[in-house]
Scaffold this motif. Structure first.
Motif, PDB file in Angstrom:
ATOM      1  N   VAL A 218     -10.707  -2.239   4.496  1.00  0.00           N
ATOM      2  CA  VAL A 218     -10.069  -1.940   5.780  1.00  0.00           C
ATOM      3  C   VAL A 218     -10.986  -1.252   6.778  1.00  0.00           C
ATOM      4  CG1 VAL A 218      -9.210   0.329   5.087  1.00  0.00           C
ATOM      5  CG2 VAL A 218      -7.939  -0.998   6.769  1.00  0.00           C
TER       6      VAL A 218
ATOM      7  N   ASP B 274      -6.585  -8.300  11.141  1.00  0.00           N
ATOM      8  CA  ASP B 274      -7.159  -8.088   9.800  1.00  0.00           C
ATOM      9  C   ASP B 274      -6.979  -6.639   9.351  1.00  0.00           C
ATOM     10  OD1 ASP B 274      -7.922 -10.728   9.839  1.00  0.00           O
ATOM     11  OD2 ASP B 274     -10.008 -10.317  10.401  1.00  0.00           O
TER      12      ASP B 274
ATOM     13  N   ASN C 290      -1.227  -4.878   3.187  1.00  0.00           N
ATOM     14  CA  ASN C 290      -1.339  -5.660   1.947  1.00  0.00           C
ATOM     15  C   ASN C 290      -2.410  -5.148   1.002  1.00  0.00           C
ATOM     16  OD1 ASN C 290       0.633  -7.439   2.927  1.00  0.00           O
ATOM     17  ND2 ASN C 290      -0.884  -8.710   3.948  1.00  0.00           N
TER      18      ASN C 290
ATOM     19  N   ARG D 192      -3.324  -6.114   8.470  1.00  0.00           N
ATOM     20  CA  ARG D 192      -3.050  -6.838   7.227  1.00  0.00           C
ATOM     21  C   ARG D 192      -3.579  -6.060   6.019  1.00  0.00           C
ATOM     22  NH1 ARG D 192      -4.953 -11.592   9.199  1.00  0.00           N
ATOM     23  NH2 ARG D 192      -2.961 -12.069  10.209  1.00  0.00           N
ATOM     24  N   ALA D 193      -4.787  -5.521   6.151  1.00  0.00           N
ATOM     25  CA  ALA D 193      -5.369  -4.753   5.046  1.00  0.00           C
ATOM     26  C   ALA D 193      -4.609  -3.454   4.813  1.00  0.00           C
ATOM     27  CB  ALA D 193      -6.841  -4.467   5.341  1.00  0.00           C
TER      28      ALA D 193
ATOM     29  N   SER E  93     -12.813  -3.430   9.797  1.00  0.00           N
ATOM     30  CA  SER E  93     -11.917  -3.967  10.820  1.00  0.00           C
ATOM     31  C   SER E  93     -11.256  -2.849  11.630  1.00  0.00           C
ATOM     32  CB  SER E  93     -10.847  -4.868  10.180  1.00  0.00           C
ATOM     33  OG  SER E  93     -10.152  -4.191   9.147  1.00  0.00           O
TER      34      SER E  93
ATOM     35  N   GLY F 272      -6.756  -4.058   0.527  1.00  0.00           N
ATOM     36  CA  GLY F 272      -8.026  -4.732   0.738  1.00  0.00           C
ATOM     37  C   GLY F 272      -8.957  -3.900   1.591  1.00  0.00           C
TER      38      GLY F 272
ATOM     39  N   THR G 225       0.853  -1.197   0.000  1.00  0.00           N
ATOM     40  CA  THR G 225       0.000   0.000   0.000  1.00  0.00           C
ATOM     41  C   THR G 225       0.886   1.244   0.000  1.00  0.00           C
ATOM     42  OG1 THR G 225      -0.162  -0.239   2.422  1.00  0.00           O
ATOM     43  CG2 THR G 225      -1.968  -1.125   1.108  1.00  0.00           C
TER      44      THR G 225
END
Length: 274
Positions: free
Chosen positions: A244, A233, A240, A236-237, A247, A242, A155
């Motif tokens: 977000v 999560d 990586n 991670r988002a 969460s 995704g 990101t």
């Protein structure tokens, strides 16, 4: 005729006034410096911060990475597990606060603080400030190990900082739980034992180490509502890519709820503890 001796009435102590915000911040700063000086005098107290991220990263990437991501795919697992371990670092370090504050009471340190004209909450807040600093050091070392093993930021650096900040906010809320445990249990050993009963199910019943889709239904339900899963999560988002938002808001909501419930209880227990 002798004059009657008049005895002046004894002075009545004035009730202690409310401590202002500026004075409270000054007290917190002084206590933070005291706690940092304690760490400087006892550098071994930083071993958990310096070594745990290294040991855990190597252990989970090379022992479990092949089994979870497939043999030879440990580099893929790095991007999964390192953001999850950011959630785990805060919880492990927060546990030390409970044993430390229990030990301080046993040695009489806290009794001396309670005789001083300072806000009772400032003693606990100073502890949390120092522990958040320790969490930051642990997360920086964790990310350094992750980069050495192939971690990629897919990101941006800003979102990486967001993941770190979110982990620190949630870790700070957890310290109130362990402070309350430290003030409630009779011995440091009891605090550590109770903390492990809390830590193990939350850590391993989460999405930190493996996707919940591989778990049985009852455990997956627990994992879905586990606040550590929300934090893992979200981190991670943020690293990586995704979805977000959900969460992140769930993590912030958990952090706020934990703090609102446990912070007043911890301060009240600190006032009453003998």
């Amino acid at each position: 005729m002798s004059a009657a001796t008049v005895t002046a009435p004894a002075a009545v102590p004035r009730p202690e006034g409310r401590i202002g915000l500026r004075a409270d911040l000054r007290h917190i700063g002084a206590l933070v410096r005291r706690n940092i000086m304690q760490i400087k005098q006892d550098p071994e107290s930083m071993f958990d911060v310096l070594l745990t991220p290294i040991v855990f990263t190597l252990l989970f990437v090379y022992v479990f990475g092949g089994a979870i991501a497939g043999k030879g795919n440990q580099d893929v697992y790095v991007n999964y597990v390192v953001p999850g371990l950011m959630a785990m670092m805060g919880m492990n370090i927060a546990m030390a606060v409970g044993t430390g504050i229990n030990d301080d009471f046993r040695k009489g340190v806290m009794d001396r603080f309670r005789t001083m004209p300072i806000a009772r909450s400032s003693v606990l807040v100073a502890k949390i400030v120092v522990e958040v600093g320790r969490m930051l050091v642990a997360i920086v070392i964790l990310l350094g190990m992750g980069f050495l093993l192939g971690l990629e930021i897919k990101t941006s650096v800003l979102e990486l900082f967001g993941a770190v900040g979110l982990s620190l906010v949630f870790g700070a809320s957890l310290t109130w739980i362990f402070i309350l445990l430290g003030l409630t249990m009779k011995t440091a050993q009891a605090v550590q034992g109770m903390a492990m009963l809390v830590l193990v199910p939350l850590q391993f019943g989460s999405s930190i180490f493996s996707p919940p889709s591989t778990m049985p239904g009852w455990l997956k339900t627990f994992t879905d509502y586990n606040p550590l899963s929300n934090l893992a999560d979200a981190a991670r988002a943020l690293i990586n890519g995704g979805p977000v938002a959900e969460s992140v808001w769930m993590t912030l909501g958990w952090a706020a709820a934990i703090t609102v419930v446990t912070a007043p209880l911890a301060v009240a227990k600190f006032r009453r503890k003998t």
